[in-house]
Design a protein around this motif. Structure first.
Motif, short mmCIF file in Angstrom:
data_model
loop_
_atom_site.label_atom_id
_atom_site.label_comp_id
_atom_site.label_asym_id
_atom_site.label_seq_id
_atom_site.Cartn_x
_atom_site.Cartn_y
_atom_site.Cartn_z
N ALA A 88 -7.34 4.11 -8.28
CA ALA A 88 -6.19 3.50 -8.85
C ALA A 88 -4.79 3.71 -8.27
O ALA A 88 -3.60 2.84 -8.11
CB ALA A 88 -6.41 3.35 -10.12
N LEU A 89 -4.18 4.73 -7.86
CA LEU A 89 -3.47 5.20 -8.01
C LEU A 89 -2.96 4.71 -6.57
O LEU A 89 -1.65 4.03 -6.07
CB LEU A 89 -2.99 6.69 -7.37
CG LEU A 89 -2.68 7.20 -8.61
CD1 LEU A 89 -2.51 9.40 -8.68
CD2 LEU A 89 -0.93 7.00 -9.39
N PHE A 90 -4.00 4.88 -5.51
CA PHE A 90 -3.54 4.02 -4.17
C PHE A 90 -3.14 2.24 -3.70
O PHE A 90 -2.80 1.68 -3.59
CB PHE A 90 -5.37 4.07 -3.17
CG PHE A 90 -4.42 4.41 -1.80
CD1 PHE A 90 -3.81 5.06 -1.11
CD2 PHE A 90 -5.52 2.92 -1.29
CE1 PHE A 90 -3.71 4.02 0.52
CE2 PHE A 90 -5.58 2.50 0.25
CZ PHE A 90 -4.43 3.00 0.82
N THR A 91 -4.71 1.90 -4.40
CA THR A 91 -5.05 0.76 -4.42
C THR A 91 -3.68 -0.82 -5.23
O THR A 91 -3.10 -1.23 -5.50
CB THR A 91 -6.26 -0.34 -5.34
OG1 THR A 91 -6.50 0.57 -6.96
CG2 THR A 91 -7.22 0.64 -4.33
N GLY A 92 -3.04 0.23 -6.70
CA GLY A 92 -1.93 0.11 -7.09
C GLY A 92 -0.64 0.37 -6.49
O GLY A 92 0.82 -0.78 -7.01
N SER A 93 -0.73 1.03 -5.93
CA SER A 93 0.87 1.27 -4.97
C SER A 93 0.69 0.55 -3.21
O SER A 93 1.80 0.69 -2.76
CB SER A 93 1.06 2.67 -4.77
OG SER A 93 0.04 3.60 -4.18
N ILE A 94 -0.55 0.95 -2.61
CA ILE A 94 -0.30 0.23 -1.64
C ILE A 94 -0.95 -0.75 -1.32
O ILE A 94 -0.68 -1.67 -0.44
CB ILE A 94 -1.60 1.37 -0.68
CG1 ILE A 94 -0.25 3.32 -1.23
CG2 ILE A 94 -0.80 1.37 1.17
CD1 ILE A 94 1.42 2.64 -0.73
N VAL A 95 -2.43 -1.13 -1.12
CA VAL A 95 -3.47 -1.85 -0.97
C VAL A 95 -4.43 -1.93 -1.58
O VAL A 95 -4.79 -0.40 -1.63
CB VAL A 95 -3.38 -2.30 0.54
CG1 VAL A 95 -4.06 -1.61 1.82
CG2 VAL A 95 -4.07 -3.88 1.08
N ASP A 96 -5.68 -2.49 -1.61
CA ASP A 96 -6.48 -2.73 -2.59
C ASP A 96 -7.53 -3.14 -1.12
O ASP A 96 -7.68 -4.59 -0.47
CB ASP A 96 -7.25 -3.85 -3.61
CG ASP A 96 -8.27 -3.70 -3.78
OD1 ASP A 96 -9.32 -2.78 -3.08
OD2 ASP A 96 -8.11 -4.36 -5.18
N PRO A 97 -7.88 -2.21 -0.42
CA PRO A 97 -8.91 -2.69 0.18
C PRO A 97 -9.90 -3.43 0.91
O PRO A 97 -10.06 -4.60 1.33
CB PRO A 97 -9.95 -1.12 0.59
CG PRO A 97 -8.87 -0.32 0.41
CD PRO A 97 -8.27 -0.33 -0.75
N PRO A 98 -10.44 -4.17 -0.83
CA PRO A 98 -11.68 -4.75 -0.82
C PRO A 98 -10.87 -6.59 -0.83
O PRO A 98 -11.46 -7.89 -0.49
CB PRO A 98 -12.39 -4.65 -2.43
CG PRO A 98 -12.44 -3.31 -2.51
CD PRO A 98 -11.21 -3.11 -1.72
N GLN A 99 -9.45 -6.36 -1.49
CA GLN A 99 -8.91 -7.32 -1.79
C GLN A 99 -8.15 -7.97 -0.03
O GLN A 99 -7.99 -9.07 0.42
CB GLN A 99 -7.79 -7.29 -2.74
CG GLN A 99 -6.09 -8.29 -2.76
CD GLN A 99 -7.11 -9.51 -2.95
OE1 GLN A 99 -7.99 -9.52 -3.79
NE2 GLN A 99 -6.79 -10.98 -2.69
N LEU A 100 -7.50 -7.13 0.52
CA LEU A 100 -7.20 -7.29 2.12
C LEU A 100 -8.18 -8.26 2.75
O LEU A 100 -7.84 -8.38 4.00
CB LEU A 100 -6.71 -5.40 2.67
CG LEU A 100 -6.35 -5.29 4.12
CD1 LEU A 100 -5.07 -6.25 4.44
CD2 LEU A 100 -5.83 -3.94 4.51
#
Length: 427
Positions: A88-100
């Motif tokens: 959650a730290l990563f997807t909330g601040s960098i990118v969500d891989p499935p969304q990308l």
């Protein structure tokens, strides 16, 4: 009989084989250099964060309590909670891989995909600029912790110009930048002059100056007729920056990152040139490395002290302008130490993480912004307490600021990060 050179000197020793690139790379990773110390510091911080998560989250506490009865299930729960939190730290601040992947495959949803990293870059921008100013002070052996006051004055000066001068954006924005730089520089000059000509300690002076400026800002916001207070507003809120004084968005209004990012990159280049390529920067560094050697070389330490505070304050004041013109759009007194005081103090952490180098400071500001913004997402999605990012950051700063600790823990060889210069402390 002719005597050859080989007979006199003996057979020449064969040249030692050159070390392979892979071996040199592995040797570099075994040294206490800036990259290795920072990476290992982050790893240690994540481990400590995982331990704290284990003993502070309801589901993991339950798993700990039942560990002896169901060890595998309990361990799985603990690891899953830690993994979900860091994800959650990563997807909330960098990118969500499935969304990308969805955006790449369909060409849609790019605003949703890019929002996390754009928010992180927006938060990191003023942090980086302020950290550059603090880092210049550190390199000269001066501990400037007056960032809160310098940010406040820079933001106030920029707000006064933006709300009082009626010009198109192409002329108003440079004026706001100059106002922020001048405000921060003049504020920095106060402790510089006091230290140089009275022997006052910069730490004490800058701390007290933060509170003084915060009180002056509060008085300014509470007093009608001074030109800063929002008309008809009873709260301590300033006028709103008009559109001509706002930093334009880089990728449209749906993504928050603005021209301040470009300003931060330019500021980093200027800081690098100043400290590594200019005569003035050389004098700064010599003074920071050895004040006695600087005096022997004829460098006026008093003059350098004042100049360092001027330059350091100028960068921090510019950060205040970027914060108010690019993010907040108005000033609100949120504490005794003035506007955006957290920015001024976090800049010290940024400089420590970046080891006072412009590129390191840019990366350090991005890391802090990612942890801060990602913690908001972790709290919203998982209910994790938001102070987790502060704990991770504090442990990481401890590790980076004490590279000898990391070297001892991981048996690293002595490298470029084996020491940290804060020679001005107590001088």
């Amino acid at each position: 009989m002719t005597v050859t050179k080989d007979q006199v000197e003996g057979p020449t020793e064969p040249a030692p084989p050159k070390s392979s690139r892979l071996r040199r790379t592995l040797r570099w990773f075994g040294q206490a250099n800036q990259f290795v110390v920072t990476a290992l510091g982050l790893a240690v911080a994540l481990v400590v964060g995982g331990i704290i998560l284990t003993f502070s989250t309801p589901q993991t506490l339950h798993a700990v309590g039942t560990f002896t009865d169901h060890p595998l299930t309990s361990l799985g729960t603990i690891l899953q909670t830690i993994g979900d939190t860091y994800r959650a730290l990563f997807t909330g601040s960098i990118v969500d891989p499935p969304q990308l992947w969805h955006s790449i495959a369909t060409g849609q949803g790019w605003v949703t995909t890019l929002t996390p990293i754009c928010e992180t870059l927006t938060v990191a921008t003023p942090l980086a600029i302020a950290g550059l100013g603090i880092g210049i002070g550190f390199q000269t052996g001066i501990f400037n912790i007056g960032g809160a006051g310098q940010v406040t004055v820079g933001a106030v000066c920029a707000t006064y110009v933006a709300t009082s001068v009626h010009l198109p954006a192409i002329a108003l924005l440079p004026l706001c930048m100059l106002a922020g730089i001048a405000g921060g520089a003049l504020t920095g000059a106060i402790p510089g002059v006091l230290k140089a000509y009275t022997g006052a300690h910069e730490v004490i002076v800058t701390i007290m100056l933060n509170y003084t400026i915060g009180s002056l800002l509060l008085w300014d916001l509470e007093t009608p007729g001074l030109g800063l207070q929002q008309p008809g507003q009873g709260n301590t809120i300033s006028k709103t920056i008009p559109p001509a004084g706002q930093l334009p968005y880089l990728f449209g209004a749906n993504l928050s990152v603005n021209v301040g990012l470009i300003i931060a990159i330019v500021a980093a280049v200027v800081a690098w040139w100043l400290m590594d390529r200019s005569t003035l920067g050389f004098r700064f560094r010599v003074t920071g490395a050895s004040p006695r050697a600087a005096r022997t070389a004829g460098i006026d330490s008093k003059h350098i002290t004042v100049l360092v505070f001027l330059v350091s304050g100028a960068f921090v004041g510019l950060a205040g302008m970027v914060q108010v013109s690019g993010i907040d759009l108005f000033i609100e007194n949120i504490g005794q130490q003035g506007y955006a005081s957290t920015l001024g103090f976090t800049a010290i952490t940024v400089a420590l993480l970046g080891r006072n180098r412009p590129l390191g400071i840019l990366l350090g500001s991005f890391l802090i912004a990612a942890l801060t913004w990602g913690a908001t997402n972790a709290e919203a999605t998982l209910g994790i307490f938001p102070d987790l990012s502060s704990i991770i950051l504090a442990v990481m700063v401890l590790c980076v600021a004490t590279p000898a600790l990391i070297s001892a823990m991981f048996h690293l060889k002595k490298g470029s990060a084996a020491s940290f210069n804060l020679g001005g402390w107590g001088s």
